[in-house]
Design a protein around this motif. Structure first.
Motif, PDB file in Angstrom:
ATOM      1  N   PRO A 213      39.979-113.267 -58.227  1.00 25.78           N
ATOM      2  CA  PRO A 213      41.511-111.953 -57.927  1.00 25.78           C
ATOM      3  C   PRO A 213      42.003-111.847 -59.396  1.00 25.78           C
ATOM      4  CG  PRO A 213      41.094-114.281 -58.365  1.00 25.78           C
ATOM      5  CD  PRO A 213      39.306-114.514 -57.893  1.00 25.78           C
ATOM      6  N   ASP A 214      43.020-111.150 -59.723  1.00 27.18           N
ATOM      7  CA  ASP A 214      42.920-110.064 -60.615  1.00 27.18           C
ATOM      8  C   ASP A 214      43.546-111.720 -61.737  1.00 27.18           C
ATOM      9  OD1 ASP A 214      42.615-107.776 -59.278  1.00 27.18           O
ATOM     10  OD2 ASP A 214      44.437-107.493 -58.736  1.00 27.18           O
ATOM     11  N   ALA A 215      44.240-112.178 -60.865  1.00 24.34           N
ATOM     12  CA  ALA A 215      44.828-113.412 -61.815  1.00 24.34           C
ATOM     13  C   ALA A 215      45.238-114.284 -60.981  1.00 24.34           C
ATOM     14  CB  ALA A 215      45.979-113.392 -62.450  1.00 24.34           C
ATOM     15  N   VAL A 216      45.441-115.772 -61.544  1.00 27.18           N
ATOM     16  CA  VAL A 216      45.364-117.272 -60.933  1.00 27.18           C
ATOM     17  C   VAL A 216      46.699-117.821 -61.613  1.00 27.18           C
ATOM     18  CG1 VAL A 216      44.869-119.725 -59.941  1.00 27.18           C
ATOM     19  CG2 VAL A 216      43.076-117.619 -60.500  1.00 27.18           C
ATOM     20  N   VAL A 217      48.153-118.215 -60.606  1.00 26.49           N
ATOM     21  CA  VAL A 217      49.229-118.755 -61.231  1.00 26.49           C
ATOM     22  C   VAL A 217      48.949-120.207 -60.568  1.00 26.49           C
ATOM     23  CG1 VAL A 217      51.264-118.183 -61.486  1.00 26.49           C
ATOM     24  CG2 VAL A 217      50.029-116.382 -60.777  1.00 26.49           C
ATOM     25  N   THR A 218      49.359-121.053 -61.601  1.00 22.26           N
ATOM     26  CA  THR A 218      48.773-122.592 -61.521  1.00 22.26           C
ATOM     27  C   THR A 218      49.726-122.956 -62.273  1.00 22.26           C
ATOM     28  OG1 THR A 218      47.329-123.783 -60.647  1.00 22.26           O
ATOM     29  CG2 THR A 218      46.909-122.612 -62.556  1.00 22.26           C
ATOM     30  N   VAL A 219      50.114-124.429 -62.551  1.00 25.83           N
ATOM     31  CA  VAL A 219      50.996-125.329 -63.386  1.00 25.83           C
ATOM     32  C   VAL A 219      49.651-126.420 -63.951  1.00 25.83           C
ATOM     33  CG1 VAL A 219      52.962-125.300 -61.734  1.00 25.83           C
ATOM     34  CG2 VAL A 219      51.082-126.594 -60.596  1.00 25.83           C
ATOM     35  N   ALA A 220      50.038-126.789 -64.691  1.00 29.88           N
ATOM     36  CA  ALA A 220      49.034-127.678 -65.479  1.00 29.88           C
ATOM     37  C   ALA A 220      49.997-129.076 -65.939  1.00 29.88           C
ATOM     38  CB  ALA A 220      48.636-127.501 -66.261  1.00 29.88           C
ATOM     39  N   GLY A 221      49.285-130.083 -65.941  1.00 29.24           N
ATOM     40  CA  GLY A 221      49.716-131.911 -66.542  1.00 29.24           C
ATOM     41  C   GLY A 221      48.850-131.664 -67.997  1.00 29.24           C
ATOM     42  N   PHE A 233      34.333-120.001 -62.096  1.00 26.46           N
ATOM     43  CA  PHE A 233      34.786-118.605 -62.785  1.00 26.46           C
ATOM     44  C   PHE A 233      34.001-118.314 -63.999  1.00 26.46           C
ATOM     45  CE2 PHE A 233      39.106-118.432 -60.624  1.00 26.46           C
ATOM     46  CZ  PHE A 233      38.996-117.865 -59.333  1.00 26.46           C
ATOM     47  N   GLY A 234      33.513-118.988 -65.046  1.00 27.27           N
ATOM     48  CA  GLY A 234      32.495-118.746 -66.401  1.00 27.27           C
ATOM     49  C   GLY A 234      31.184-118.269 -64.866  1.00 27.27           C
ATOM     50  N   GLU A 235      30.828-119.291 -64.127  1.00 29.84           N
ATOM     51  CA  GLU A 235      29.672-119.956 -63.935  1.00 29.84           C
ATOM     52  C   GLU A 235      29.043-118.609 -63.562  1.00 29.84           C
ATOM     53  OE1 GLU A 235      28.961-125.062 -64.279  1.00 29.84           O
ATOM     54  OE2 GLU A 235      29.582-123.590 -61.878  1.00 29.84           O
ATOM     55  N   LEU A 236      30.244-117.768 -61.536  1.00 31.30           N
ATOM     56  CA  LEU A 236      30.019-116.983 -61.416  1.00 31.30           C
ATOM     57  C   LEU A 236      29.375-115.506 -61.894  1.00 31.30           C
ATOM     58  CD1 LEU A 236      33.380-118.201 -58.350  1.00 31.30           C
ATOM     59  CD2 LEU A 236      30.570-118.099 -58.156  1.00 31.30           C
ATOM     60  N   LEU A 237      30.979-115.537 -63.061  1.00 30.78           N
ATOM     61  CA  LEU A 237      30.256-114.490 -64.002  1.00 30.78           C
ATOM     62  C   LEU A 237      28.968-114.800 -65.128  1.00 30.78           C
ATOM     63  CD1 LEU A 237      31.578-111.897 -65.412  1.00 30.78           C
ATOM     64  CD2 LEU A 237      32.183-113.335 -67.592  1.00 30.78           C
ATOM     65  N   ALA A 238      28.354-116.011 -64.989  1.00 29.48           N
ATOM     66  CA  ALA A 238      27.222-115.802 -65.695  1.00 29.48           C
ATOM     67  C   ALA A 238      26.105-115.768 -64.684  1.00 29.48           C
ATOM     68  CB  ALA A 238      26.743-117.166 -66.077  1.00 29.48           C
ATOM     69  N   ALA A 239      26.617-116.330 -63.302  1.00 31.22           N
ATOM     70  CA  ALA A 239      25.428-115.936 -62.491  1.00 31.22           C
ATOM     71  C   ALA A 239      25.336-114.352 -61.822  1.00 31.22           C
ATOM     72  CB  ALA A 239      25.401-115.948 -61.722  1.00 31.22           C
ATOM     73  N   GLY A 240      25.999-112.923 -62.532  1.00 33.15           N
ATOM     74  CA  GLY A 240      26.423-111.914 -62.430  1.00 33.15           C
ATOM     75  C   GLY A 240      27.171-111.836 -60.619  1.00 33.15           C
ATOM     76  N   SER A 241      28.334-113.142 -60.495  1.00 33.87           N
ATOM     77  CA  SER A 241      28.372-112.659 -59.233  1.00 33.87           C
ATOM     78  C   SER A 241      29.771-112.338 -58.886  1.00 33.87           C
ATOM     79  CB  SER A 241      28.386-114.017 -58.452  1.00 33.87           C
ATOM     80  OG  SER A 241      26.925-114.619 -58.293  1.00 33.87           O
ATOM     81  N   ILE A 242      30.861-112.291 -60.055  1.00 38.59           N
ATOM     82  CA  ILE A 242      31.379-111.701 -60.970  1.00 38.59           C
ATOM     83  C   ILE A 242      31.461-110.864 -61.375  1.00 38.59           C
ATOM     84  CG2 ILE A 242      33.302-112.946 -59.291  1.00 38.59           C
ATOM     85  CD1 ILE A 242      33.766-113.925 -61.773  1.00 38.59           C
ATOM     86  N   THR A 243      32.278-109.863 -61.523  1.00 42.46           N
ATOM     87  CA  THR A 243      32.198-108.682 -62.826  1.00 42.46           C
ATOM     88  C   THR A 243      32.900-108.797 -64.554  1.00 42.46           C
ATOM     89  OG1 THR A 243      33.538-106.807 -62.192  1.00 42.46           O
ATOM     90  CG2 THR A 243      31.410-107.060 -61.363  1.00 42.46           C
ATOM     91  N   ARG A 244      33.660-109.815 -64.077  1.00 42.50           N
ATOM     92  CA  ARG A 244      35.202-110.416 -65.058  1.00 42.50           C
ATOM     93  C   ARG A 244      36.165-111.951 -64.467  1.00 42.50           C
ATOM     94  NH1 ARG A 244      39.324-109.901 -62.606  1.00 42.50           N
ATOM     95  NH2 ARG A 244      39.424-108.766 -60.657  1.00 42.50           N
ATOM     96  N   ARG A 245      36.064-112.216 -65.559  1.00 40.03           N
ATOM     97  CA  ARG A 245      37.257-113.585 -65.469  1.00 40.03           C
ATOM     98  C   ARG A 245      38.467-112.580 -65.211  1.00 40.03           C
ATOM     99  NH1 ARG A 245      35.833-118.305 -68.018  1.00 40.03           N
ATOM    100  NH2 ARG A 245      33.780-118.557 -69.567  1.00 40.03           N
ATOM    101  N   PRO A 246      39.172-114.219 -63.993  1.00 40.00           N
ATOM    102  CA  PRO A 246      40.430-113.618 -63.684  1.00 40.00           C
ATOM    103  C   PRO A 246      41.720-113.683 -64.992  1.00 40.00           C
ATOM    104  CG  PRO A 246      39.959-115.233 -62.322  1.00 40.00           C
ATOM    105  CD  PRO A 246      38.710-114.625 -62.773  1.00 40.00           C
ATOM    106  N   ARG A 247      42.690-113.693 -64.860  1.00 40.80           N
ATOM    107  CA  ARG A 247      43.522-114.060 -65.963  1.00 40.80           C
ATOM    108  C   ARG A 247      44.523-115.170 -65.510  1.00 40.80           C
ATOM    109  NH1 ARG A 247      48.632-110.639 -67.253  1.00 40.80           N
ATOM    110  NH2 ARG A 247      48.636-112.020 -68.805  1.00 40.80           N
ATOM    111  N   LEU A 248      44.271-116.595 -66.142  1.00 45.25           N
ATOM    112  CA  LEU A 248      44.560-117.878 -65.820  1.00 45.25           C
ATOM    113  C   LEU A 248      45.507-118.012 -66.269  1.00 45.25           C
ATOM    114  CD1 LEU A 248      41.549-120.389 -66.096  1.00 45.25           C
ATOM    115  CD2 LEU A 248      42.272-118.651 -63.907  1.00 45.25           C
ATOM    116  N   LEU A 249      47.019-118.157 -65.518  1.00 40.96           N
ATOM    117  CA  LEU A 249      49.172-118.275 -66.031  1.00 40.96           C
ATOM    118  C   LEU A 249      48.852-119.287 -65.834  1.00 40.96           C
ATOM    119  CD1 LEU A 249      49.573-114.451 -64.765  1.00 40.96           C
ATOM    120  CD2 LEU A 249      48.551-114.971 -67.275  1.00 40.96           C
ATOM    121  N   VAL A 250      49.322-120.089 -66.720  1.00 40.86           N
ATOM    122  CA  VAL A 250      49.495-121.580 -67.091  1.00 40.86           C
ATOM    123  C   VAL A 250      51.257-121.643 -67.407  1.00 40.86           C
ATOM    124  CG1 VAL A 250      49.037-124.271 -66.721  1.00 40.86           C
ATOM    125  CG2 VAL A 250      47.891-121.910 -67.060  1.00 40.86           C
ATOM    126  N   ALA A 251      51.438-122.750 -66.369  1.00 37.34           N
ATOM    127  CA  ALA A 251      53.018-123.120 -66.237  1.00 37.34           C
ATOM    128  C   ALA A 251      52.633-124.610 -66.433  1.00 37.34           C
ATOM    129  CB  ALA A 251      54.118-122.634 -65.296  1.00 37.34           C
TER     130      ALA A 251
END
Length: 278
Positions: A213-221, A233-251
């Motif tokens: 995805p372009d970005a993932v919007v989530t919440v965090a405790g 997403f880091g593992e997928l990037l290292a495997a060549g299965s995606i070309t970039r990490r999505p932005r992680l937007l956290v509230a």
């Protein structure tokens, strides 16, 4: 799959062991990055997070209640096309079932018969449910101010719930003290819990036709969903299965915002009740 634990701060490594939940010096550990998956590695015959079993460490025998494979629903939001991932479809009502399934599977495989967890809500009820499925006796420590509904849910799954006077930190400290004599299945500490939450990244990737995805919007405790997404997403990037990490937007809720405070280099406000539960 063989695996190691690593302390990302010092680089110290430990042999993989489901009974270990922290380093010898008390530092948090993670499972060292694994190879990731290609689209052909997904077991499409399994309708749960265990379709991504090839991305998980160790030789796990699944303790599953059908977690994962939650709906991804397209909607318009603020004039933008977005997709909502409905994790409340999970068996106990939260994404924490992902982590609990993998963590309890690892502990059950190690022969654990009793475990301890500490939680103010969703984590405790989730660990309780999966412990029941595995035939493991669970004790959950919870702050005395925990929602009665969450205490009831946790007890309904057969767990022993003990209410601890004081703050959430007091409850965590009591759990760490008891960890010297029991198996500590902490959703905030145990490396295998993040191995479960990382499957959310794999699932979004598959849901979107094996694209990030372009970005993932989530919440965090404490941040397990954020750390899991970053890991997956880091593992997928290292495997060549995606070309970039999505932005992680956290509230975070203002009254419980230590991550926000750390990012902005300021003192967090005192903890206080919020409308968010669990």
């Amino acid at each position: 799959m063989d695996y190691w634990y690593t302390d990302d701060r010092s680089g110290t490594r430990y042999p993989g062991d489901p009974l270990r939940w922290r380093g010898d010096d008390g530092t948090p550990l993670t499972v060292a990055p694994l190879p990731g998956l290609g689209s052909g590695d997904v077991d499409t015959g399994v309708r749960s997070l265990w379709r991504y079993r090839a991305a998980l460490p160790g030789d796990l025998h699944p303790v599953s209640l059908g977690e994962g494979c939650t709906p991804l629903v397209p909607q318009r939001w603020g004039g933008t096309d977005v997709r909502f991932k409905l994790e409340w479809f999970s068996p106990t009502g939260s994404f924490k079932d992902r982590g609990s399934s993998v963590l309890v599977s690892a502990l059950a495989g190690a022969g654990v018969k009793q475990l301890l967890e500490d939680s103010s809500g969703n984590g405790g009820s989730s660990i309780a449910a999966y412990s029941a499925a595995a035939g493991i006796a669970a004790t959950v420590l919870a702050p005395e101010g925990t929602s009665p509904a969450k205490v009831l849910q946790t007890r309904a799954y057969g767990a022993t719930v003990e209410l601890v006077p004081g703050t959430r930190d007091d409850t965590a400290a009591e759990a760490v003290r008891r960890s010297a004599t029991t198996t500590y299945a902490s959703h905030n500490w145990h490396p295998f819990f993040l191995q479960g939450t990382k499957t959310l990244a794999y699932e979004l990737w598959e849901d979107l036709g094996f694209r990030a995805p372009d970005a993932v919007v989530t919440v965090a405790g404490a941040g397990s969903i954020v750390l899991g997404c970053d890991l997956g997403f880091g593992e997928l990037l290292a495997a060549g299965s995606i070309t970039r990490r999505p932005r992680l937007l956290v509230a975070q809720p203002r009254n419980c915002s230590p991550v926000d405070a750390a990012v902005h280099d300021r003192q967090p406000p005192p903890f206080a009740p919020t409308v968010a539960e669990g």
